[in-house]
Design a protein around this motif. Structure first.
Motif, PDB file in Angstrom:
ATOM      1  N   LYS A  15     -37.757 -36.654 -22.707  1.00 35.60           N
ATOM      2  CA  LYS A  15     -39.138 -36.660 -23.180  1.00 35.60           C
ATOM      3  C   LYS A  15     -39.910 -35.456 -22.664  1.00 35.60           C
ATOM      4  CE  LYS A  15     -39.631 -41.646 -23.776  1.00 35.60           C
ATOM      5  NZ  LYS A  15     -40.407 -42.866 -23.414  1.00 35.60           N
ATOM      6  N   GLY A  16     -40.884 -35.014 -23.487  1.00 30.37           N
ATOM      7  CA  GLY A  16     -41.750 -33.916 -23.095  1.00 30.37           C
ATOM      8  C   GLY A  16     -43.020 -33.935 -23.918  1.00 30.37           C
ATOM      9  N   SER A  17     -43.885 -32.948 -23.670  1.00 29.18           N
ATOM     10  CA  SER A  17     -45.121 -32.840 -24.450  1.00 29.18           C
ATOM     11  C   SER A  17     -45.356 -31.394 -24.833  1.00 29.18           C
ATOM     12  CB  SER A  17     -46.313 -33.386 -23.647  1.00 29.18           C
ATOM     13  OG  SER A  17     -46.498 -32.629 -22.462  1.00 29.18           O
ATOM     14  N   VAL A  18     -46.006 -31.219 -25.956  1.00 29.82           N
ATOM     15  CA  VAL A  18     -46.252 -29.871 -26.499  1.00 29.82           C
ATOM     16  C   VAL A  18     -47.363 -29.187 -25.704  1.00 29.82           C
ATOM     17  CG1 VAL A  18     -46.923 -28.558 -28.533  1.00 29.82           C
ATOM     18  CG2 VAL A  18     -45.559 -30.647 -28.798  1.00 29.82           C
ATOM     19  N   VAL A  19     -47.096 -27.967 -25.239  1.00 36.54           N
ATOM     20  CA  VAL A  19     -48.122 -27.215 -24.507  1.00 36.54           C
ATOM     21  C   VAL A  19     -48.602 -25.998 -25.308  1.00 36.54           C
ATOM     22  CG1 VAL A  19     -47.417 -27.982 -22.214  1.00 36.54           C
ATOM     23  CG2 VAL A  19     -46.312 -25.983 -23.234  1.00 36.54           C
ATOM     24  N   LYS A  20     -47.753 -25.457 -26.180  1.00 37.76           N
ATOM     25  CA  LYS A  20     -48.131 -24.311 -27.016  1.00 37.76           C
ATOM     26  C   LYS A  20     -47.357 -24.387 -28.330  1.00 37.76           C
ATOM     27  CE  LYS A  20     -48.952 -20.798 -23.382  1.00 37.76           C
ATOM     28  NZ  LYS A  20     -48.485 -19.502 -22.857  1.00 37.76           N
ATOM     29  N   SER A  24     -44.412 -19.783 -35.513  1.00 39.47           N
ATOM     30  CA  SER A  24     -43.048 -19.316 -35.272  1.00 39.47           C
ATOM     31  C   SER A  24     -42.310 -20.096 -34.183  1.00 39.47           C
ATOM     32  CB  SER A  24     -43.051 -17.827 -34.888  1.00 39.47           C
ATOM     33  OG  SER A  24     -43.664 -17.054 -35.901  1.00 39.47           O
ATOM     34  N   PHE A  25     -43.014 -20.529 -33.144  1.00 45.42           N
ATOM     35  CA  PHE A  25     -42.323 -21.229 -32.059  1.00 45.42           C
ATOM     36  C   PHE A  25     -43.208 -22.322 -31.480  1.00 45.42           C
ATOM     37  CE2 PHE A  25     -44.912 -18.343 -29.607  1.00 45.42           C
ATOM     38  CZ  PHE A  25     -45.185 -19.033 -28.429  1.00 45.42           C
ATOM     39  N   ILE A  26     -42.557 -23.205 -30.735  1.00 45.63           N
ATOM     40  CA  ILE A  26     -43.264 -24.292 -30.050  1.00 45.63           C
ATOM     41  C   ILE A  26     -42.731 -24.386 -28.618  1.00 45.63           C
ATOM     42  CG2 ILE A  26     -41.645 -26.100 -30.783  1.00 45.63           C
ATOM     43  CD1 ILE A  26     -44.146 -27.945 -31.078  1.00 45.63           C
ATOM     44  N   GLU A  27     -43.629 -24.601 -27.673  1.00 45.55           N
ATOM     45  CA  GLU A  27     -43.230 -24.701 -26.261  1.00 45.55           C
ATOM     46  C   GLU A  27     -43.472 -26.129 -25.787  1.00 45.55           C
ATOM     47  OE1 GLU A  27     -44.186 -22.685 -21.890  1.00 45.55           O
ATOM     48  OE2 GLU A  27     -44.879 -21.705 -23.748  1.00 45.55           O
ATOM     49  N   ILE A  28     -42.409 -26.699 -25.194  1.00 43.73           N
ATOM     50  CA  ILE A  28     -42.452 -28.089 -24.726  1.00 43.73           C
ATOM     51  C   ILE A  28     -42.316 -28.127 -23.205  1.00 43.73           C
ATOM     52  CG2 ILE A  28     -41.462 -30.397 -24.982  1.00 43.73           C
ATOM     53  CD1 ILE A  28     -42.375 -29.238 -27.628  1.00 43.73           C
ATOM     54  N   HIS A  29     -43.172 -28.951 -22.566  1.00 42.98           N
ATOM     55  CA  HIS A  29     -43.055 -29.171 -21.118  1.00 42.98           C
ATOM     56  C   HIS A  29     -42.237 -30.437 -20.889  1.00 42.98           C
ATOM     57  CE1 HIS A  29     -43.961 -29.457 -16.895  1.00 42.98           C
ATOM     58  NE2 HIS A  29     -44.422 -30.715 -17.075  1.00 42.98           N
ATOM     59  N   GLU A  33     -38.946 -28.317 -16.477  1.00 42.20           N
ATOM     60  CA  GLU A  33     -39.207 -26.946 -16.956  1.00 42.20           C
ATOM     61  C   GLU A  33     -39.779 -26.964 -18.380  1.00 42.20           C
ATOM     62  OE1 GLU A  33     -35.581 -24.713 -17.482  1.00 42.20           O
ATOM     63  OE2 GLU A  33     -34.457 -26.546 -17.866  1.00 42.20           O
ATOM     64  N   ASN A  34     -40.287 -25.792 -18.797  1.00 42.17           N
ATOM     65  CA  ASN A  34     -40.758 -25.607 -20.167  1.00 42.17           C
ATOM     66  C   ASN A  34     -39.657 -24.953 -20.997  1.00 42.17           C
ATOM     67  OD1 ASN A  34     -43.139 -26.556 -19.169  1.00 42.17           O
ATOM     68  ND2 ASN A  34     -44.401 -24.824 -19.846  1.00 42.17           N
ATOM     69  N   LYS A  35     -39.578 -25.370 -22.245  1.00 47.03           N
ATOM     70  CA  LYS A  35     -38.600 -24.799 -23.157  1.00 47.03           C
ATOM     71  C   LYS A  35     -39.285 -24.386 -24.464  1.00 47.03           C
ATOM     72  CE  LYS A  35     -34.655 -25.440 -20.936  1.00 47.03           C
ATOM     73  NZ  LYS A  35     -33.687 -24.343 -20.635  1.00 47.03           N
ATOM     74  N   LYS A  36     -38.828 -23.260 -25.027  1.00 46.94           N
ATOM     75  CA  LYS A  36     -39.360 -22.792 -26.306  1.00 46.94           C
ATOM     76  C   LYS A  36     -38.327 -23.033 -27.404  1.00 46.94           C
ATOM     77  CE  LYS A  36     -42.518 -19.159 -24.687  1.00 46.94           C
ATOM     78  NZ  LYS A  36     -42.850 -17.716 -24.732  1.00 46.94           N
TER      79      LYS A  36
END
Length: 284
Positions: A15-20, A24-29, A33-36
């Motif tokens: 599980k994670g939540s969207v931070v950005k 073109s891309f999405i970054e998940i926390h 760690e954060n993943k794009k």
């Protein structure tokens, strides 16, 4: 759509939540760690939104993009197919032109109706008409004798005037890649450069029958049927030379001269060997 703080689930990272995110891309926390990820492609296989409303909206976006991709791929394939066909026609054209022998009468003259002249001189193409009978009745005529060395001659006469008064109104070389046997729609397009429309005063001095004659009846001036007929290359050269002499405007005269020289080169005609016009009108 705004997905910030929306909860997602990843098959591997949990599980994670969207931070950005952007187009073109999405970054998940995630927990550690954060993943794009590529947006919105990652949601098709790796990511899942927990919010059903947001998930439905995102699904519509993904479907729309997929349709756009499919359309783009189809257009790409259609363009490749068009290029392949164009290349095939080009090869056929080059082969045909390599083996093409000049026909001594590969020029074409049209009987133009007054109402079609404006369109002809605007669009610079003329219609050959349709076949009147037989298996191909209703289909456009194919101008099979017409090649890039050919000229379309446009003529008309007032209905109250005799046939001997038929005037020349304009001329154009056919488009440099036009071959009549391949013509499906019956239209013969003009060359981008070699085209001339005569003024009324010039037309009054260019009598068609001064140059043209029927070999079987050289003293008769009749055009009984048909929208067009083929005629001699030499006669066309005579007409073009006389048109050059008619032009008083320097630029138009230069264009007419270039037209004449190009025509002679394409038809292997030497100006110094050109005879004087000797059509039916000259034999009256």
């Amino acid at each position: 759509m705004n997905l910030i703080n929306k909860e997602v689930t990843h098959k591997r990272f949990g599980k994670g939540s969207v931070v950005k995110h952007n187009d073109s891309f999405i970054e998940i926390h995630f927990a550690t760690e954060n993943k794009k990820f590529v947006f919105p492609d990652a949601f098709g296989e790796h990511l899942k939104l927990q919010d059903k409303s947001a998930a439905n909206s995102l699904e519509k976006i993904i479907q729309k993009q997929e349709l756009e991709r499919e359309k783009a791929e189809q257009e790409k394939e259609e363009e490749k197919d068009r290029q392949r066909k164009e290349q095939q026609l080009r090869l056929e054209y080059e082969k045909l032109m390599k083996n093409h022998k000049l026909h001594p009468a590969s020029q074409i003259v049209f009987w133009c109706d007054v109402e079609e002249l404006s369109k002809i001189f605007t669009e610079w193409k003329v219609f050959t008409g349709v076949i009147k009978n037989g298996n191909n009745k209703g289909k456009p005529n194919k101008p099979t004798r017409i090649y890039p060395n050919s000229v379309c001659l446009l003529t008309a006469r007032d209905s109250s005037m005799p046939e001997k008064d038929r005037r020349i109104l304009g001329v154009y070389m056919v488009n440099e890649d036009f071959i009549g046997k391949f013509c499906e729609d019956g239209y013969i397009p003009a060359h981008s450069e070699y085209r001339l429309q005569l003024t009324e005063q010039e037309s009054d001095r260019m009598f068609f029958w001064k140059y043209y004659l029927n070999e079987k009846s050289p003293h008769k001036m009749t055009w009984n049927t048909g929208k067009y007929r083929y005629f001699d290359n030499i006669w066309m050269a005579q007409m073009l030379l006389d048109i050059v002499s008619l032009k008083s405007d320097i630029q138009e005269r230069e264009l007419a001269q270039n037209f004449f020289e190009y025509f002679c080169r394409m038809n292997q005609i030497r100006e110094e060997e050109l005879p004087e016009p000797n059509g039916a009108l000259m034999r009256v």
